[in-house]
Design an enzyme around this catalytic site. Sequence first.
Site, PDB file in Angstrom:
ATOM      1  CG  ASP A 394     -19.660  57.036  40.202  1.00 33.45           C
ATOM      2  OD1 ASP A 394     -19.548  58.170  39.720  1.00 33.45           O
ATOM      3  OD2 ASP A 394     -20.662  56.317  40.017  1.00 33.45           O
ATOM      4  CD  GLU A 496     -37.972  69.883  35.333  1.00 30.85           C
ATOM      5  OE1 GLU A 496     -38.135  69.111  34.384  1.00 30.85           O
ATOM      6  OE2 GLU A 496     -38.182  71.100  35.273  1.00 30.85           O
ATOM      7  CG  ASP A 846     -17.831  54.360  38.172  1.00 32.22           C
ATOM      8  OD1 ASP A 846     -17.492  55.543  38.001  1.00 32.22           O
ATOM      9  OD2 ASP A 846     -18.947  54.029  38.593  1.00 32.22           O
TER      10      ASP A 846
END
Length: 1312
Positions: A394, A496, A846
């Site tokens: 992952d 952001e 996962d």
Amino acid sequence: MTIPKDIPEKWFPIFPHLKWIKLGLPTSEKIRCGTEQERRVRANDREYNEKFLYANNCIMTSKYNIITFLPVNLFEQFQEVANTYFLFLLILQLIPQISSLPWFTTIVPLVLVLSITAVKDATDDYFRHKSDNQVNNRQSQVLINGVLQKEKWMDVRVGDIIKLENNQFVAADLLLLSSSEPHGLCYIETAELDGETNMKVRQSLAVTSELGEPGNLAQFDGEVVCELPNNKLDRFCGALHWRECKYTLTNNNMLLRGCVLRNTESCYGLVIFAGPDTKLMQNSGRTKFKRTSIDHLMNTLVLWIFGFLVCMGVILAIGNAVWEREVGSLFQSYLPWDPPVDNFLFSAFLSFWSYVIILNTVVPISLYVSNTAAEARSTTLNEELGQVEYIFSDKTGTLTQNIMTFNKCSINGHAYGDVMDTPGAQHKRAQPLDFSAWNPLADRDFCFYDVSLLEAVKMREPAVHEFFRVLSLCHTVMSEEKSEGELVYKAQSPDEGALVTAARNFGFVFRSRTPSTITTQELGKEVTYTLLAILDFNNIRKRMSVIVRTPEGHICLYCKGADTVLFDRLHSCNHDLMNITSDHLNEFAGDGLRTLALAYRDLSEEQWEEWAERYHGADKAIDYREDRLAAAYEEIEQDMMLLGATAIEDKLQEGIAETITVLSLANIKIWVLTGDKQETAVNIGYSSKMLTDDMTEVFIMNGYTVQSVREDLRRARERMLESSRSRDGVKEAEMQDFGGACSLGNGFGSRDAANWIPGQKKSAQPPAPPTSLLESVSGEFALVISGHSLAHALEADMEQEFLETACACRTVICCRVTPLQKAMVVELIRRHKNAVTLAIGDGANDVSMIKTAHIGVGISGQEGIQAVLASDYSFSQFRFLQRLLLVHGRWSYLRMCRFLCYFFYKNFAFTMVHFWFGFFCGFSAQTVYDQYFITLYNIVYTSLPVLAMGIFDQDVSDQRSLQYPKLYEPGQLNLLFNKREFFICIAQGIYTSVVLFFVPYGALWQATQSNGVPLADYQTFAVTTATALVIVVSVQISLDTGYWTAINHFFVWGSLGTYFTILFTMHSSILFNIFPKQFHFLGSAQSTLSQPLVWLTIALATVICIAPVLAFRFLKLDLKPQLSDTVRYTQLVQKKQWKAGGHARRSMGGASGPGGSGLGHLGRGGSRRSGYAFAHQEGFGELITSGKNMRLSSLALATFAARHSSSWIDTLRKKKHSPPAGDSSPAPSVAAPVSNSSSLIGPLETAAEQRGQTNADPQVGVADVAQVETGQCSLVVQEALCGWRATAGARLSSTGASSLGPPPIAEETNGE
């Protein structure tokens, strides 16, 4: 999460609701399909819901409970052929007519093996139960009889209404009823489900959002009719029936188990699916009983041994029949057959079974207790860790830390970031700047080191101020001020949040916003801007803009976005600044940072009014609204002025790049399977060195149709073969010198070259032809494929093409994949490749691939513990995988192989003596050894030394294992234990048994004691043979042990001492007086071992057994040493040199070890910048301008809502399900690759030059040692040990050679 546009029809039987979607049926029609296709849930009515027998909310990852443990565990253990075989033998031994040994000789070892394995399995499962209990006992607030009561998660039922608070995990799949936020909104993080860390928004139905208080919710009796439990994370089909009305439900109304409530004070939800029915658990897959490849091989070998045993039994039975007919019949008068034997054939039949019992020890039952205890959730897969060829990882939380930081920036052509002393000389980072001294609103966790940027802000440089003004205004972040000066930002994405926080610390503080204003504090002065428009982000635009009116009345457009998009929309006067900024962006991207360009445009009142009219018309359009808006955005975002660029670091976990590089040198392929965006995944690929600039080509596949994906795969294979042919033509001579073509695109020398030793002649035998054309491909390739393309690539008629293409690449990155697709990719490799797979992840998304892979590793990170619960091993950081595989895995495989070889050897040496004795005892099934020796041989006399070897043995130290990754390759190739090695062990055991029988037999044949009494009696022969056997196998394990500890010495010599102690005790008068019928050979051992001839015979047998072994090993070490032999030899020579003081201390290998700082940094050109710091999905712009997330007065909200009547939620859903408007809005094209020297000379040539520089390093030690041994310095030894060929200069050069520029990225865009 991106979902395939075309759902493969083979999934319809698994997910019936997908067929409805494919056919375009409305929700109501789906629900009318009958009770078999729906679930009914009534709120606050447990009695109604219980009659449907819905699953409770208890989860279970364990395999056993108190009742099932014994039968299930025994069933699993008796799947081992040897255990079943010994149970059969035990039954045979209960038959007196054929049993020549007492029953305890079999039952004691069998019970011991079963017990030890059961205890080990119980311990493993206990920890699984413990982890399950931690989850099931979490507290949740459940509304019962109008009152909120604390209940455990396991006690939550379908139909319950539960309350969630901020930062809590969602306990089950819930229908959102109401929220503390306006309009029933709530924010969630879905990292455990899809790996994405940016926040998502969910909204309740308007009819339930007003319920709010527990009292109102207690009266709620609505009934939900919905789809059956399934594993589709992005879809939910259902309807709410309440007060004779029906309301459609979608995935936007659902909170799934595994999500975390963020930036929302509280919310209420109705439980729809619980426990194993939740979408999270539906994606988890079943807990499988994993078996190693050695286990499977062992079952095959045991069957072969059993066949060999039957053959020996048949031979001895035939011998018995012949002897009884020819010789035994002569003694019938005084030695008649025991009933029921009445003829020689029946005697032979019984003799066969008797010999099966006597010779049963050729099947070594105790080897099945071979796995030693370890700090792991499963201890049955240790040796498999030394054979891994594919790692499936992952990204989010596994490779990265999920922490975004503002690292560097470029403003008006000046780069800010790390402090630079002189050009190219970067000295140690100073302490981070202290912003609190002049900015009381600064975030204390923010770190920045370049004081010149802060000085520029204080000096009020206009460009710097405008730069941070853009960052403080152009975003969709929400601000909450809990107390004076304590600001909390609610960012849609961590990117952001990092940018707004940077502006905050440099004095431009975003304070608050309304639907029409943005309030900031600029250098201590509060400023309010009028928000005129938000031009929101999407994946096609790859930018966002805001249009604001300053307090002075000026109208400005502020824009941020990907540089490849923004630079095309700049005013022509920005050319020089754009070139400088582009150079800075290349440097930032080369550091693995996520880049973003900033620009602005001043608008006149007339320009704004003309454009605003067109904008509002597009916004209110019924048809083609998105296309019209995109055209309007494109019109106003022109002729902008460039301000600079930002560089955000998505922090990798510590040691990721070094770990991946070393694992690649060990010939381990790493595939990244992530639910994140393609740009982010590719950027992390470069940061972690999975993708490098010296790669031959990187293929990017984004096809949406079967035809486009097939064409992309075909073109990729053609390019690989074409590139390989062109490179092989230039490199033929050099590659022949190094043993042939490079192996399957991994940059390593071939296996022949890797094992070539100076002075050794090359074999004239040509290499075996490749089974596939792509297996002969030379060069390094990478494949990046999206989830919708992968859905088609995994179809049955295309999976072989995808497999061949992907396996020819050194790196594969699968983006936007679902948990199910992750498992399907792992299963594809398992089915078609004879290779051990390892899956590693940290989130619930996962779990499925962790359970599918041979070995599952869970990262105990920030995404919960679901991955840890499903894993076989767990730790906290990805970098520990390096030591787990290259050290502990390799040692475990080595120990297991030596363990098995020794076990087969010693058992055949022990058992075959009975076979030879059968020809001298009339085939009467008489044993050579006494029954107690047979019982204790495997469990006492020879068990502890081999156990110590299995726990402590190592061929080289852990530092050398990490320093020379090529040492890992024998495990991948199964070189240390295979059928060939098995037959060698068997042959050695048979040879030893011949020596142990015939040498004592010949020596004692006519021997006499000093008093003239003959020595040739049965008990003397038995004691002599048994003693010689114990001594020989003890010497043999001493030779097999490569690493001696005090425990090894104690076990080896202690076992010998134990043998003699028990031997003399059993032949002593003490036991004879107590048990005269059991121990009737009084003084036999003392009498035998007091004879010098006996000891001479034992010594002779030992020398004859061991001398060939020593000779063979010396010749093999001299003529064909293994890599580990060379490493040990160089280490030995180095130690001697240290002791002699003749040489200075030098590190072996010629480059920094994996833990050092020898990894050079490679930049990449502008055409490679694919990662940019932004939210890679539809933004919150429409949410903000709609005012639905603002806490306004009812009058103001009603006034504003009148102008924005369309639902932003509906709009987002329409955008998501509509095809991309690629024709209406010009998508950015991929920049052409920069032309440089890489077009003339490939990475291999440059690597060869860099290798020459690397080998000049004064720290090279292996070649020097080879010179001591052979009189010549050979580079090949070093390369064979370390796996350094073309990769040495490119990836591990400590001097950091200049980059040749990026290879071309082949972007496959035949899809829609």
